[in-house]
Design a protein around this motif. Sequence first.
Motif, short mmCIF file in Angstrom:
data_model
loop_
_atom_site.label_atom_id
_atom_site.label_comp_id
_atom_site.label_asym_id
_atom_site.label_seq_id
_atom_site.Cartn_x
_atom_site.Cartn_y
_atom_site.Cartn_z
N GLY A 13 -72.37 98.69 40.53
CA GLY A 13 -72.31 100.24 40.71
C GLY A 13 -73.24 100.80 41.58
O GLY A 13 -73.93 101.97 41.42
N THR A 16 -72.01 104.28 42.92
CA THR A 16 -72.18 105.46 41.86
C THR A 16 -73.59 105.84 41.71
O THR A 16 -73.86 106.90 41.38
N ASP A 136 -76.45 94.09 36.97
CA ASP A 136 -75.45 94.33 35.90
C ASP A 136 -75.67 93.96 34.43
O ASP A 136 -75.57 93.00 34.14
N SER A 169 -78.38 98.08 35.37
CA SER A 169 -77.30 99.34 35.73
C SER A 169 -76.14 99.24 34.41
O SER A 169 -76.16 98.12 33.89
N LYS A 170 -75.53 100.54 34.44
CA LYS A 170 -74.71 100.42 33.31
C LYS A 170 -74.77 100.29 32.14
O LYS A 170 -74.21 99.61 31.20
N SER A 222 -75.78 105.55 35.49
CA SER A 222 -75.27 106.58 36.42
C SER A 222 -74.39 107.56 35.63
O SER A 222 -74.30 108.79 36.11
#
Length: 254
Positions: A13, A16, A136, A169-170, A222
């Motif tokens: 990511g 983004t 991730d 992230s995410k 994000s």
Amino acid sequence: MYYVFFTGTAGSGKTTAVKEFRDYLLDQEMDVAVVNMDPAVETLPYTPDFDVRDYVDAREVMERFGLGPNSSLIVSIDLLLTKATDIKREVGEIESNYVLVDTPGQVELFAYRDTGRTFSSLLVGDSKSVNVFLMDSFIAREARSYVSLLLLSSSIRFKLGIPQVNVLSKVDLISDKELEKLLAWGEGEDLLDSLGVVDDYSFELVRTLIESLEVPPIPLSSTNREGFDKLYAEIQRILAGGEDFVTEENNSRL
């Protein structure tokens, strides 16, 4: 200027996150520019202020030399270094409080090769910089994968030689229970137990890895900008001792 690099495995990511963090800083009335460092990317959700594709296109390199995707990216970064004077001049024309650097998906360029570090140093010059490493969270749900990402993060920090912030992230893609587990692991809780049976070497390695974390990975999304305030605060702590910029627009600290 402060340079903020975004690194991580493919699909973590980065692009983004760069786009949304740029918008976040703009909302705070900060001057921000974006550098695209990936000569192989096809489309971007933002308009870069500096784009390496203006100098080298990895797809053209692939066709010209008959290379595969990974090899063409490596050769492209090497070719960029031959244009160091022109690149340095163009980057030097950027005038922003922050320069966000979107790096290639092939993290090996930074973990194992000198070209990524050399080109990064070329961009930064005498300015301050920090690396944001994206872990991730969907992959990190498994304990051994979590540790592997921390090891990769440590490798990149060692290779680049600049301060680093780790983020998960995410996090909007995982459950609250899974996120709670990842946050506990970041504090060193239950991670060793979650690994199951490991040999003495692995046990000591993981324990040392946990103890070396200055700050636990910051959960980031994000999609809804979860964690952006914490990420900004940590970046400022590293680069400016916690002080915000005083902008010309309102002459006040943000």
